[in-house]
Write a protein that holds these residues in place. Sequence first.
Motif, PDB file in Angstrom:
ATOM      1  N   ASN A 128       0.844  -1.193   0.000  1.00  0.00           N
ATOM      2  CA  ASN A 128       0.000   0.000   0.000  1.00  0.00           C
ATOM      3  C   ASN A 128       0.879   1.241   0.000  1.00  0.00           C
ATOM      4  OD1 ASN A 128      -2.395   1.608   0.289  1.00  0.00           O
ATOM      5  ND2 ASN A 128      -1.879   1.851   2.432  1.00  0.00           N
ATOM      6  N   VAL A 129       0.419   2.283  -0.640  1.00  0.00           N
ATOM      7  CA  VAL A 129       1.130   3.554  -0.667  1.00  0.00           C
ATOM      8  C   VAL A 129       0.199   4.650  -0.165  1.00  0.00           C
ATOM      9  CG1 VAL A 129       2.327   5.253  -2.102  1.00  0.00           C
ATOM     10  CG2 VAL A 129       2.518   2.824  -2.643  1.00  0.00           C
ATOM     11  N   GLU A 130       0.637   5.386   0.838  1.00  0.00           N
ATOM     12  CA  GLU A 130      -0.064   6.575   1.325  1.00  0.00           C
ATOM     13  C   GLU A 130       0.852   7.756   1.050  1.00  0.00           C
ATOM     14  OE1 GLU A 130      -3.106   6.743   2.690  1.00  0.00           O
ATOM     15  OE2 GLU A 130      -3.395   4.573   2.563  1.00  0.00           O
ATOM     16  N   PHE A 131       0.297   8.900   0.647  1.00  0.00           N
ATOM     17  CA  PHE A 131       1.139  10.044   0.321  1.00  0.00           C
ATOM     18  C   PHE A 131       0.471  11.337   0.740  1.00  0.00           C
ATOM     19  CE2 PHE A 131      -1.717   9.914  -3.202  1.00  0.00           C
ATOM     20  CZ  PHE A 131      -1.900  11.242  -3.556  1.00  0.00           C
ATOM     21  N   CYS A 132       1.286  12.364   0.851  1.00  0.00           N
ATOM     22  CA  CYS A 132       0.790  13.697   1.169  1.00  0.00           C
ATOM     23  C   CYS A 132       1.686  14.717   0.479  1.00  0.00           C
ATOM     24  CB  CYS A 132       0.791  13.915   2.677  1.00  0.00           C
ATOM     25  SG  CYS A 132       0.226  15.549   3.185  1.00  0.00           S
ATOM     26  N   VAL A 133       1.079  15.534  -0.363  1.00  0.00           N
ATOM     27  CA  VAL A 133       1.801  16.623  -1.025  1.00  0.00           C
ATOM     28  C   VAL A 133       1.588  17.872  -0.185  1.00  0.00           C
ATOM     29  CG1 VAL A 133       1.977  18.033  -3.112  1.00  0.00           C
ATOM     30  CG2 VAL A 133       1.500  15.582  -3.299  1.00  0.00           C
ATOM     31  N   SER A 134       2.666  18.536   0.151  1.00  0.00           N
ATOM     32  CA  SER A 134       2.596  19.735   0.988  1.00  0.00           C
ATOM     33  C   SER A 134       1.656  20.765   0.369  1.00  0.00           C
ATOM     34  CB  SER A 134       4.005  20.311   1.140  1.00  0.00           C
ATOM     35  OG  SER A 134       3.980  21.440   1.956  1.00  0.00           O
ATOM     36  N   GLY A 135       0.688  21.222   1.169  1.00  0.00           N
ATOM     37  CA  GLY A 135      -0.276  22.203   0.713  1.00  0.00           C
ATOM     38  C   GLY A 135      -1.538  21.618   0.104  1.00  0.00           C
ATOM     39  N   PHE A 136      -1.615  20.302  -0.024  1.00  0.00           N
ATOM     40  CA  PHE A 136      -2.778  19.657  -0.633  1.00  0.00           C
ATOM     41  C   PHE A 136      -3.533  18.754   0.342  1.00  0.00           C
ATOM     42  CE2 PHE A 136      -0.618  21.156  -4.298  1.00  0.00           C
ATOM     43  CZ  PHE A 136      -1.593  21.322  -5.274  1.00  0.00           C
ATOM     44  N   ASN A 143      -2.696  15.259   9.402  1.00  0.00           N
ATOM     45  CA  ASN A 143      -2.448  16.140  10.536  1.00  0.00           C
ATOM     46  C   ASN A 143      -1.750  17.429  10.144  1.00  0.00           C
ATOM     47  OD1 ASN A 143      -2.535  17.038  13.139  1.00  0.00           O
ATOM     48  ND2 ASN A 143      -0.974  15.638  13.911  1.00  0.00           N
ATOM     49  N   GLY A 144      -2.087  17.975   9.034  1.00  0.00           N
ATOM     50  CA  GLY A 144      -1.545  19.269   8.619  1.00  0.00           C
ATOM     51  C   GLY A 144      -0.062  19.198   8.295  1.00  0.00           C
ATOM     52  N   ARG A 145       0.324  19.796   7.194  1.00  0.00           N
ATOM     53  CA  ARG A 145       1.708  19.801   6.714  1.00  0.00           C
ATOM     54  C   ARG A 145       2.324  18.403   6.651  1.00  0.00           C
ATOM     55  NH1 ARG A 145       3.263  24.486  10.427  1.00  0.00           N
ATOM     56  NH2 ARG A 145       4.725  22.935  11.145  1.00  0.00           N
ATOM     57  N   CYS A 146       1.474  17.414   6.455  1.00  0.00           N
ATOM     58  CA  CYS A 146       1.913  16.020   6.229  1.00  0.00           C
ATOM     59  C   CYS A 146       2.679  15.416   7.408  1.00  0.00           C
ATOM     60  CB  CYS A 146       2.741  15.922   4.953  1.00  0.00           C
ATOM     61  SG  CYS A 146       1.926  16.609   3.488  1.00  0.00           S
TER      62      CYS A 146
END
Length: 150
Positions: A128-136, A143-146
């Motif tokens: 599984n892959v989880e991701f977070c792009v800063s600002g999105f 939890n904010g700002r990844c």
Amino acid sequence: MTRFAKSALAALISLCTPLAAPLGITQAVHAADLTVYSEDDGSVCGETWVLSKITHRFSYQVHHVPHLPEVAITDFRDIRQHRYEQASEEWPIGRHYCRATVSLSDGRDRSIFYLIEEGQGFASIGDNVEFCVSGFDRWMVYNGRCRVLR
């Protein structure tokens, strides 16, 4: 369970397993047995399937979350693994924490943080892959700002 159902289930399990070994109905299939990474292998962060999955899911996100700019990921740079948690008896899921810089179609560069969980794909097959792009992360899923994936 009927004999037909048992044989169909056994056939399905043997097809879904990369090892393709004939498995009995009573034999357990463990997702952790399917994928093995060495502790010092940081190359999983830059594998094509990981980056493709992130690109596809990001495209879906910007088209379905209100008030996000409709941009696309055009490039990944500076890909690196910054932490690895090996699977153990106490914590049976191996985790690769990765970070990179993505170029977006609007010309901006953003930080991306992502997590690859071993054996946690669909029906515990694959990763599984989880991701977070800063600002999105508009809904603060990470939890904010990844912060959760850092």
